[in-house]
Design a protein around this motif. Structure first.
Motif, PDB file in Angstrom:
ATOM      1  N   ASP A  46       0.844  -1.200   0.000  1.00  0.00           N
ATOM      2  CA  ASP A  46       0.000   0.000   0.000  1.00  0.00           C
ATOM      3  C   ASP A  46       0.878   1.248   0.000  1.00  0.00           C
ATOM      4  O   ASP A  46       1.525   1.570   0.998  1.00  0.00           O
ATOM      5  CB  ASP A  46      -0.906  -0.004   1.240  1.00  0.00           C
ATOM      6  N   ASP A  47       0.929   1.932  -1.143  1.00  0.00           N
ATOM      7  CA  ASP A  47       1.783   3.124  -1.211  1.00  0.00           C
ATOM      8  C   ASP A  47       0.956   4.419  -1.215  1.00  0.00           C
ATOM      9  O   ASP A  47       1.420   5.460  -1.644  1.00  0.00           O
ATOM     10  CB  ASP A  47       2.721   3.060  -2.423  1.00  0.00           C
ATOM     11  N   THR A  48      -0.293   4.345  -0.719  1.00  0.00           N
ATOM     12  CA  THR A  48      -1.135   5.553  -0.697  1.00  0.00           C
ATOM     13  C   THR A  48      -0.627   6.541   0.350  1.00  0.00           C
ATOM     14  O   THR A  48      -0.713   7.746   0.172  1.00  0.00           O
ATOM     15  CB  THR A  48      -2.619   5.192  -0.407  1.00  0.00           C
ATOM     16  N   ASN A  49      -0.064   6.038   1.447  1.00  0.00           N
ATOM     17  CA  ASN A  49       0.547   6.893   2.469  1.00  0.00           C
ATOM     18  C   ASN A  49       2.053   6.904   2.200  1.00  0.00           C
ATOM     19  O   ASN A  49       2.688   5.844   2.146  1.00  0.00           O
ATOM     20  CB  ASN A  49       0.250   6.320   3.855  1.00  0.00           C
ATOM     21  N   HIS A  50       2.631   8.087   2.041  1.00  0.00           N
ATOM     22  CA  HIS A  50       4.060   8.151   1.662  1.00  0.00           C
ATOM     23  C   HIS A  50       4.980   7.512   2.698  1.00  0.00           C
ATOM     24  O   HIS A  50       6.139   7.201   2.393  1.00  0.00           O
ATOM     25  CB  HIS A  50       4.476   9.606   1.404  1.00  0.00           C
ATOM     26  N   LEU A  51       4.494   7.279   3.914  1.00  0.00           N
ATOM     27  CA  LEU A  51       5.327   6.670   4.956  1.00  0.00           C
ATOM     28  C   LEU A  51       5.552   5.174   4.739  1.00  0.00           C
ATOM     29  O   LEU A  51       6.282   4.539   5.494  1.00  0.00           O
ATOM     30  CB  LEU A  51       4.700   6.892   6.340  1.00  0.00           C
TER      31      LEU A  51
ATOM     32  N   LEU B 252       6.465  19.563   6.666  1.00  0.00           N
ATOM     33  CA  LEU B 252       7.656  20.414   6.640  1.00  0.00           C
ATOM     34  C   LEU B 252       7.451  21.597   5.703  1.00  0.00           C
ATOM     35  O   LEU B 252       8.036  22.662   5.888  1.00  0.00           O
ATOM     36  CB  LEU B 252       8.871  19.604   6.167  1.00  0.00           C
ATOM     37  N   HIS B 253       6.633  21.385   4.659  1.00  0.00           N
ATOM     38  CA  HIS B 253       6.418  22.419   3.637  1.00  0.00           C
ATOM     39  C   HIS B 253       5.001  22.254   3.101  1.00  0.00           C
ATOM     40  O   HIS B 253       4.563  21.118   2.854  1.00  0.00           O
ATOM     41  CB  HIS B 253       7.444  22.242   2.517  1.00  0.00           C
ATOM     42  N   PRO B 254       4.282  23.372   2.871  1.00  0.00           N
ATOM     43  CA  PRO B 254       2.869  23.252   2.443  1.00  0.00           C
ATOM     44  C   PRO B 254       2.655  22.465   1.156  1.00  0.00           C
ATOM     45  O   PRO B 254       1.618  21.825   0.990  1.00  0.00           O
ATOM     46  CB  PRO B 254       2.413  24.709   2.282  1.00  0.00           C
ATOM     47  N   ARG B 255       3.631  22.457   0.238  1.00  0.00           N
ATOM     48  CA  ARG B 255       3.402  21.715  -1.013  1.00  0.00           C
ATOM     49  C   ARG B 255       4.019  20.315  -1.016  1.00  0.00           C
ATOM     50  O   ARG B 255       4.025  19.619  -2.020  1.00  0.00           O
ATOM     51  CB  ARG B 255       3.845  22.529  -2.241  1.00  0.00           C
ATOM     52  N   LEU B 256       4.517  19.903   0.152  1.00  0.00           N
ATOM     53  CA  LEU B 256       5.134  18.574   0.248  1.00  0.00           C
ATOM     54  C   LEU B 256       4.403  17.709   1.262  1.00  0.00           C
ATOM     55  O   LEU B 256       3.776  18.214   2.189  1.00  0.00           O
ATOM     56  CB  LEU B 256       6.597  18.705   0.680  1.00  0.00           C
ATOM     57  N   GLU B 257       4.517  16.394   1.092  1.00  0.00           N
ATOM     58  CA  GLU B 257       3.844  15.445   1.974  1.00  0.00           C
ATOM     59  C   GLU B 257       4.654  15.095   3.225  1.00  0.00           C
ATOM     60  O   GLU B 257       4.142  14.511   4.173  1.00  0.00           O
ATOM     61  CB  GLU B 257       3.524  14.154   1.196  1.00  0.00           C
ATOM     62  N   PHE B 258       5.932  15.462   3.257  1.00  0.00           N
ATOM     63  CA  PHE B 258       6.839  14.987   4.312  1.00  0.00           C
ATOM     64  C   PHE B 258       6.610  15.696   5.652  1.00  0.00           C
ATOM     65  O   PHE B 258       6.296  16.880   5.696  1.00  0.00           O
ATOM     66  CB  PHE B 258       8.289  15.130   3.842  1.00  0.00           C
ATOM     67  N   LEU B 259       6.828  14.936   6.742  1.00  0.00           N
ATOM     68  CA  LEU B 259       6.482  15.404   8.086  1.00  0.00           C
ATOM     69  C   LEU B 259       7.709  15.639   8.973  1.00  0.00           C
ATOM     70  O   LEU B 259       8.769  15.040   8.758  1.00  0.00           O
ATOM     71  CB  LEU B 259       5.591  14.356   8.772  1.00  0.00           C
TER      72      LEU B 259
END
Length: 520
Positions: A412-417, A441-448
């Motif tokens: 399942d790659d729907t969640n980038h984690l 970390l950034h409004p246009r990125l998915e990373f936390l």
């Protein structure tokens, strides 16, 4: 377990090793893992960060190499396809089955590639990723909506592997540590030690953080330094001839709108005879690569203007959506450590990608060549040579079915984690305990923010670059955004590493300077 202080303590407690590996890219990490699982006392030292060089700058493919098949290099392709199959099982969280489509504009090309790829399928045997198939013009266009339709005759779809290179390197380092190896980044070998007979018996190395020097004794030294191979060979013997000629490959990273489907594109014949890939990766598209022989090498190679133009022109010859320089989110260059050609006019695409194990008079063992996909069998061959030389007692190789840290079989790659595999639950736990770590970390990125904390506490990241280039891959996915999040990341590192304000500021400055060459 992955704490630098505990790893350094192992160094303080042990001055005698069975195997010291120089180099923390795919090859060196593979050798260290093979060595420690055979029961040998193993130390790996990397001058910068794991996969800092070539191993983080690939086309993100785990593949047999369709191009090598066209060159008739059947053995290399067969070996790589076997290793590709093992990687899908052993690093299931990072390696996935990816469909590739070759769009064809001449009917005989459809036939030619269909036959060639059926051979590719056959060579994969039981570890096949799926059958290749011929496709109609309509089906090709329905799956590749951004491809040029004019003169399109159809396509051929085949299966290969896609992965996150730097994250696999970090996970291999973690696996080796779990198995009992001592693995250290930011630790440079500065001298080789020899006995009265001129045989290697140790190294002198320096910890880049404390600047402390260590003299370390060992039965075996393995040089797995990629494009830096000749520097270690010259450290051993000042008159050593160059064995490696670096070949540069660059990649552009684009927004997913240029390739919105699930399929990758393989362009088998460009104007200069190379192949070009457009591969979906972390919800962006990686486009590459080039093959430019260079006379020098560095840890941060720079893309050449002619390489950028080549990729843009070739991509635009096939897409109906024009790619401009302004569309490039990130650009990165890597160096392949090719065997130095005997004939200066030999083209890089014709130089063998097979690996070689070389033994020097001093018994320094050097492993060169090869590719990411075959890192495991390269390591196995290296350790076989060590045993054949009588340096260490025979023990069996255990890496064929060894799961890499994080492997969980999840698809399942729907969640980038998902790329964290079995570690994902620990990141979720961090967020549960400190909800602010769940912020982007950034409004246009998915990373936390939690991913940065995890990188510094559990993945041996020591600098802003370690985090943003090779743990959380923002530098390779959106270089401008990486520049903008650097102060936040530096703040987190300062807290968790116990650093001061001066260190924080120098980290931000160094990283900001670095990002300029990733921005087009």
């Amino acid at each position: 377990m992955f704490d630098r202080a505990s790893l350094l303590q192992q160094l303080e407690n042990n001055s005698d090793w069975d195997v010291i590996v120089i180099g923390g890219g795919a090859t060196g990490l593979g050798v260290a893992l093979d060595s420690v699982t055979r029961g040998y006392k193993t130390l790996l030292l990397e001058q910068s960060d794991f996969a800092k060089g070539t191993s983080s700058r690939s086309t993100k493919l785990v593949h047999g190499g369709v191009r090598y098949l066209a060159q008739g290099n059947i053995d290399l392709v067969k070996e790589a396809l076997y290793e590709r199959g093992l990687l899908l099982k052993n690093a299931s969280h990072l390696v996935k089955n990816q469909t590739f489509i070759i769009p064809t504009y001449k009917w005989w090309n459809t036939l030619f590639y269909t036959i060639g790829l059926k051979t590719y399928d056959l060579l994969a045997g039981k570890l096949s990723f799926g059958k290749s198939m011929r496709m109609s013009k309509e089906e090709t266009f329905s799956r590749l909506s951004t491809i040029k339709k004019e003169h399109l005759k159809g396509g051929v779809v085949y299966h290969d592997g896609q992965f996150d290179d730097a994250r696999l390197a970090v996970n291999i380092a973690q696996t080796a540590i779990e198995q009992g190896a001592t693995i250290l980044n930011h630790f440079r070998v500065i001298q080789l030690q020899k006995d009265a007979n001129g045989k290697l018996n140790g190294v002198t190395a320096i910890d880049h953080e404390s600047h402390k020097e260590y003299i370390l004794n060992t039965k075996v030294v393995i040089n797995a330094t990629g494009v830096f191979t000749d520097e270690i060979l010259k450290m051993d013997n000042a008159d050593a001839k160059n064995t490696v000629r670096p070949s540069q490959g660059i990649h552009l990273v684009l927004d997913r709108s240029f390739l919105p489907g699930k399929d990758a594109i393989m362009i088998p014949k460009t104007t200069d005879g190379r192949v070009l890939f457009l591969v979906p990766w972390h919800n962006r598209v990686v486009v590459g690569t080039t093959d430019t022989l260079l006379d020098s090498h560095s840890l941060e190679p720079k893309p050449l203007e002619k390489e950028i133009d080549f990729i843009l022109e070739t991509t635009n010859a096939y897409l109906n959506k024009t790619v401009t320089r302004a569309d490039v989110l990130s650009i990165f260059a890597g160096l392949r450590p090719l065997a130095a050609p005997k004939n200066p006019s030999e083209k890089t695409k014709e130089i063998s990608r097979s690996h070689k194990v070389i033994v020097s008079e001093s018994d320094l063992i050097t492993i060169t060549g090869g590719k990411w996909t075959t890192y495991r069998c390269m390591a196995q061959d290296t350790m076989k040579k060590v045993i054949a030389m009588g340096k260490l007692p025979y023990t069996v190789c255990l890496t064929k079915h060894l799961r890499i840290h994080g492997a969980d079989g999840a698809t399942d790659d729907t969640n980038h984690l998902y790329i964290y595999g079995t570690d994902q639950k620990f990141i979720d736990q961090l967020i549960k305990e400190s909800p602010e770590l769940g912020e982007k970390l950034h409004p246009r990125l998915e990373f936390l923010k939690a991913e940065v904390v995890w990188a510094v506490t559990n993945e041996m990241a020591r600098t802003v670059e370690d985090v943003l280039a090779r743990r959380v891959r923002i530098l390779f996915l959106d270089a401008k955004a990486a520049q903008e999040v650097a102060p936040q990341v530096a703040e987190i590192l300062t807290k968790y590493l116990g650093k001061d304000e001066d260190w924080k500021q120098s980290q931000i400055e160094e990283f900001t300077h670095l990002t300029t060459q990733y921005i087009l």
